[in-house]
Design a protein around this motif. Structure first.
Motif, PDB file in Angstrom:
ATOM      1  N   LEU A 121       0.828  -1.215   0.000  1.00 24.71           N
ATOM      2  CA  LEU A 121       0.000   0.000   0.000  1.00 24.71           C
ATOM      3  C   LEU A 121       0.858   1.259   0.000  1.00 24.71           C
ATOM      4  CD1 LEU A 121      -2.746  -1.083   2.576  1.00 24.71           C
ATOM      5  CD2 LEU A 121      -2.943  -0.973   0.083  1.00 24.71           C
ATOM      6  N   THR A 122       1.973   1.214   0.757  1.00 29.93           N
ATOM      7  CA  THR A 122       2.878   2.371   0.777  1.00 29.93           C
ATOM      8  C   THR A 122       3.474   2.613  -0.606  1.00 29.93           C
ATOM      9  OG1 THR A 122       3.419   1.915   3.091  1.00 29.93           O
ATOM     10  CG2 THR A 122       4.933   3.328   1.863  1.00 29.93           C
ATOM     11  N   GLN A 123       3.808   1.510  -1.298  1.00 33.00           N
ATOM     12  CA  GLN A 123       4.356   1.669  -2.648  1.00 33.00           C
ATOM     13  C   GLN A 123       3.307   2.238  -3.599  1.00 33.00           C
ATOM     14  OE1 GLN A 123       6.050  -1.888  -4.294  1.00 33.00           O
ATOM     15  NE2 GLN A 123       6.302  -1.021  -6.321  1.00 33.00           N
ATOM     16  N   ASP A 124       2.059   1.729  -3.482  1.00 30.83           N
ATOM     17  CA  ASP A 124       1.002   2.260  -4.341  1.00 30.83           C
ATOM     18  C   ASP A 124       0.793   3.753  -4.084  1.00 30.83           C
ATOM     19  OD1 ASP A 124       0.716  -0.255  -5.344  1.00 30.83           O
ATOM     20  OD2 ASP A 124      -1.021  -0.785  -4.112  1.00 30.83           O
ATOM     21  N   GLU A 125       0.798   4.131  -2.800  1.00 30.25           N
ATOM     22  CA  GLU A 125       0.621   5.541  -2.463  1.00 30.25           C
ATOM     23  C   GLU A 125       1.771   6.390  -2.999  1.00 30.25           C
ATOM     24  OE1 GLU A 125       0.001   8.376   1.504  1.00 30.25           O
ATOM     25  OE2 GLU A 125       0.363   6.222   1.696  1.00 30.25           O
ATOM     26  N   ALA A 126       3.025   5.858  -2.868  1.00 26.33           N
ATOM     27  CA  ALA A 126       4.177   6.597  -3.389  1.00 26.33           C
ATOM     28  C   ALA A 126       4.114   6.700  -4.906  1.00 26.33           C
ATOM     29  CB  ALA A 126       5.469   5.917  -2.946  1.00 26.33           C
ATOM     30  N   GLY A 127       3.611   5.628  -5.567  1.00 26.71           N
ATOM     31  CA  GLY A 127       3.484   5.684  -7.022  1.00 26.71           C
ATOM     32  C   GLY A 127       2.484   6.728  -7.463  1.00 26.71           C
ATOM     33  N   LEU A 128       1.328   6.788  -6.758  1.00 28.73           N
ATOM     34  CA  LEU A 128       0.328   7.805  -7.104  1.00 28.73           C
ATOM     35  C   LEU A 128       0.877   9.207  -6.877  1.00 28.73           C
ATOM     36  CD1 LEU A 128      -2.872   6.142  -5.577  1.00 28.73           C
ATOM     37  CD2 LEU A 128      -2.261   6.319  -8.002  1.00 28.73           C
ATOM     38  N   ASP A 129       1.592   9.384  -5.754  1.00 24.43           N
ATOM     39  CA  ASP A 129       2.164  10.704  -5.461  1.00 24.43           C
ATOM     40  C   ASP A 129       3.198  11.086  -6.514  1.00 24.43           C
ATOM     41  OD1 ASP A 129       2.530  13.008  -3.575  1.00 24.43           O
ATOM     42  OD2 ASP A 129       4.563  12.180  -3.530  1.00 24.43           O
ATOM     43  N   PHE A 130       3.998  10.100  -6.963  1.00 22.17           N
ATOM     44  CA  PHE A 130       5.010  10.401  -7.984  1.00 22.17           C
ATOM     45  C   PHE A 130       4.357  10.811  -9.303  1.00 22.17           C
ATOM     46  CE2 PHE A 130       7.491   8.753 -11.598  1.00 22.17           C
ATOM     47  CZ  PHE A 130       8.581   9.593 -11.505  1.00 22.17           C
ATOM     48  N   HIS A 131       3.306  10.079  -9.712  1.00 18.88           N
ATOM     49  CA  HIS A 131       2.653  10.422 -10.981  1.00 18.88           C
ATOM     50  C   HIS A 131       1.988  11.798 -10.894  1.00 18.88           C
ATOM     51  CE1 HIS A 131       3.595   6.630 -12.752  1.00 18.88           C
ATOM     52  NE2 HIS A 131       2.895   5.918 -11.876  1.00 18.88           N
ATOM     53  N   ARG A 132       1.380  12.100  -9.717  1.00 14.94           N
ATOM     54  CA  ARG A 132       0.790  13.441  -9.582  1.00 14.94           C
ATOM     55  C   ARG A 132       1.865  14.518  -9.633  1.00 14.94           C
ATOM     56  NH1 ARG A 132      -2.613  10.839  -5.612  1.00 14.94           N
ATOM     57  NH2 ARG A 132      -1.132  11.510  -3.989  1.00 14.94           N
ATOM     58  N   THR A 133       2.951  14.282  -8.919  1.00 13.34           N
ATOM     59  CA  THR A 133       4.034  15.275  -8.908  1.00 13.34           C
ATOM     60  C   THR A 133       4.659  15.416 -10.284  1.00 13.34           C
ATOM     61  OG1 THR A 133       4.474  14.656  -6.610  1.00 13.34           O
ATOM     62  CG2 THR A 133       6.152  15.936  -7.738  1.00 13.34           C
ATOM     63  N   GLU A 134       4.773  14.284 -11.010  1.00  7.93           N
ATOM     64  CA  GLU A 134       5.350  14.345 -12.353  1.00  7.93           C
ATOM     65  C   GLU A 134       4.488  15.194 -13.278  1.00  7.93           C
ATOM     66  OE1 GLU A 134       7.329  11.150 -15.459  1.00  7.93           O
ATOM     67  OE2 GLU A 134       5.504  10.595 -14.395  1.00  7.93           O
ATOM     68  N   THR A 135       3.173  15.049 -13.141  1.00  2.69           N
ATOM     69  CA  THR A 135       2.265  15.851 -13.965  1.00  2.69           C
ATOM     70  C   THR A 135       2.365  17.327 -13.606  1.00  2.69           C
ATOM     71  OG1 THR A 135       0.752  13.970 -14.129  1.00  2.69           O
ATOM     72  CG2 THR A 135      -0.124  16.147 -14.648  1.00  2.69           C
ATOM     73  N   LEU A 136       2.401  17.619 -12.299  1.00  2.32           N
ATOM     74  CA  LEU A 136       2.510  19.019 -11.873  1.00  2.32           C
ATOM     75  C   LEU A 136       3.850  19.615 -12.277  1.00  2.32           C
ATOM     76  CD1 LEU A 136       0.929  18.742  -8.308  1.00  2.32           C
ATOM     77  CD2 LEU A 136      -0.103  19.745 -10.363  1.00  2.32           C
ATOM     78  N   ALA A 137       4.927  18.808 -12.184  1.00  4.57           N
ATOM     79  CA  ALA A 137       6.239  19.323 -12.574  1.00  4.57           C
ATOM     80  C   ALA A 137       6.311  19.579 -14.072  1.00  4.57           C
ATOM     81  CB  ALA A 137       7.329  18.330 -12.157  1.00  4.57           C
TER      82      ALA A 137
END
Length: 392
Positions: A121-137
């Motif tokens: 679950l932590t990995q899934d959460e980190a993956g979602l956060d990374f994809h959101r941050t990648e889009t914002l960046a």
């Protein structure tokens, strides 16, 4: 009379030449522009990131070990064979203890499964956060450093999931070992049946404390197993230096018997300890853990417990004006200066130094590339003194 006058003038000229100050012989070097690094250098040692000690699940008779240090094993391979010791394996108390260990091992498997699920679950959460941050960046709403932090968090969560998976596999094998220890108490099991101790993970045998046949107690270590490709370096830095070695700082591992390999600071432990130096001085030090990032093919000969030299690189730039540290000397109140060669005359020039290592100093102001400075100026050199440069 004219002859006497000429002779007197010649004598005076010769005397003046003899008494005139001679140029001081000096060594010179050119100011250069190039790559500059400042590193914290300290001794360290290697260790395996995960080390597994295979122990005897019950008191029993150990057959002679066939494995030796350096042998490779796979998860599930038989690494030791135990035969029952009747007085210990077949009484009521031993049976109850073995049953309790089996239940504890079953509970450990359940706990390991829960930790694996949490890591997933932590990995899934980190993956979602990374994809959101990648889009914002990509749209310019967050800084690139935020994207790097999200990427590092995702990598860390993957590592944690791998560790949780390995812990689950180890717990499953330990459960099998614990359950196997109660088999002799089963009426359908023949008395004296050997118990095979299996490797919990794949790796290399690091240590065999009891290579010969012996009687061992419950919990006695039989051998150590580890994966040499999962190596890390531990360095004990002064606390004043450790504050600069933040996680992610580049490092170089040298003087281990092979070419330098690259590393990266993973963690600075939060608690320091007191260590007495060779001069009898109390020092506060803290352990810094460094991951080796170079391909394993470059450091296959590096083993567990090897002594190395660690250089934690805190400053690195490719566009620095550099001067040899031998040319620097104190000048004024807390300032530095150099002697610059002006033709054959030494001129004092104050400089501002950003940082310096054992060989070069990074000059912020005061010098330009191509100028020549005096290296290790002799005591006779002063401002405006004539000098003679020694040829290399």
């Amino acid at each position: 009379m004219a002859l006497y006058g000429a002779v007197a003038l010649a004598a005076l000229a010769l005397l003046a030449w003899a008494l005139a100050p001679r140029p001081v012989e000096v060594e010179a070097a050119r100011v250069e522009r190039g790559h500059f690094e400042y590193a914290i250098e300290e001794d360290g040692r290697t260790r395996l990131r995960d080390r597994y000690v295979v122990a005897a699940p019950v008191a029993a008779h150990l057959s002679r070990m066939t494995l030796r240090e350096g042998d490779r094993v796979q998860a599930g391979d038989t690494v030791a064979v135990l035969t029952p010791v009747m007085s210990s394996l077949f009484d009521e108390r031993s049976l109850r203890e073995a049953t309790a260990r089996a239940r504890a091992a079953q509970a450990a498997v359940a706990g390991a499964q829960a930790r694996l699920e949490r890591a997933r679950l932590t990995q899934d959460e980190a993956g979602l956060d990374f994809h959101r941050t990648e889009t914002l960046a990509r749209d310019g709403f967050v800084a690139p450093s935020r994207l790097d932090s999200a990427r590092l968090a995702l990598d860390a969560s993957r590592r944690e999931r791998q560790a949780a998976q390995a812990a689950l596999e180890m717990a499953v094998h330990e459960r099998e070992q614990a359950q196997a220890s109660v088999l002799p108490a089963n009426p359908g099991t023949a008395a004296g049946r050997p118990l095979a101790v299996r490797a919990p993970v794949s790796g290399v045998v690091l240590r065999v404390p009891l290579p010969s046949e012996n009687t061992v107690a419950s919990g006695a270590p039989l051998l150590d197993i580890g994966d040499p490709s999962q190596m890390e370096v531990v360095a004990e830095l002064l606390t004043t230096d450790a504050v600069q070695a933040t996680p992610g700082t580049r490092a170089s591992i040298e003087r281990w018997g092979g070419p330098p390999v690259q590393g990266q600071v993973r963690r600075v432990e939060p608690a320091a300890f007191t260590k007495i130096s060779a001069l009898g001085i109390e020092e506060q030090r803290v352990k810094v853990l460094i991951d080796i990032t170079s391909p394993p093919a470059q450091w296959l000969a590096l083993g567990d417990g090897f002594r190395v030299t660690v250089r934690v690189i805190t400053i690195s730039t490719d566009d620095a004006v550099m001067v040899p540290v031998g040319a620097l000397f104190p000048h004024g109140s807390g300032e530095m200066a150099v002697y610059v060669l002006d033709a054959n005359t030494a001129r004092v020039r104050p400089v501002r130094i950003t940082a310096r290592n054992s060989n070069m100093g990074w000059v912020r102001e005061g010098l330009t590339p191509g100028e020549r400075v005096i290296v290790y100026p002799p005591p006779g050199v002063t401002d405006g003194r004539r000098v003679s440069v020694l040829m290399p």
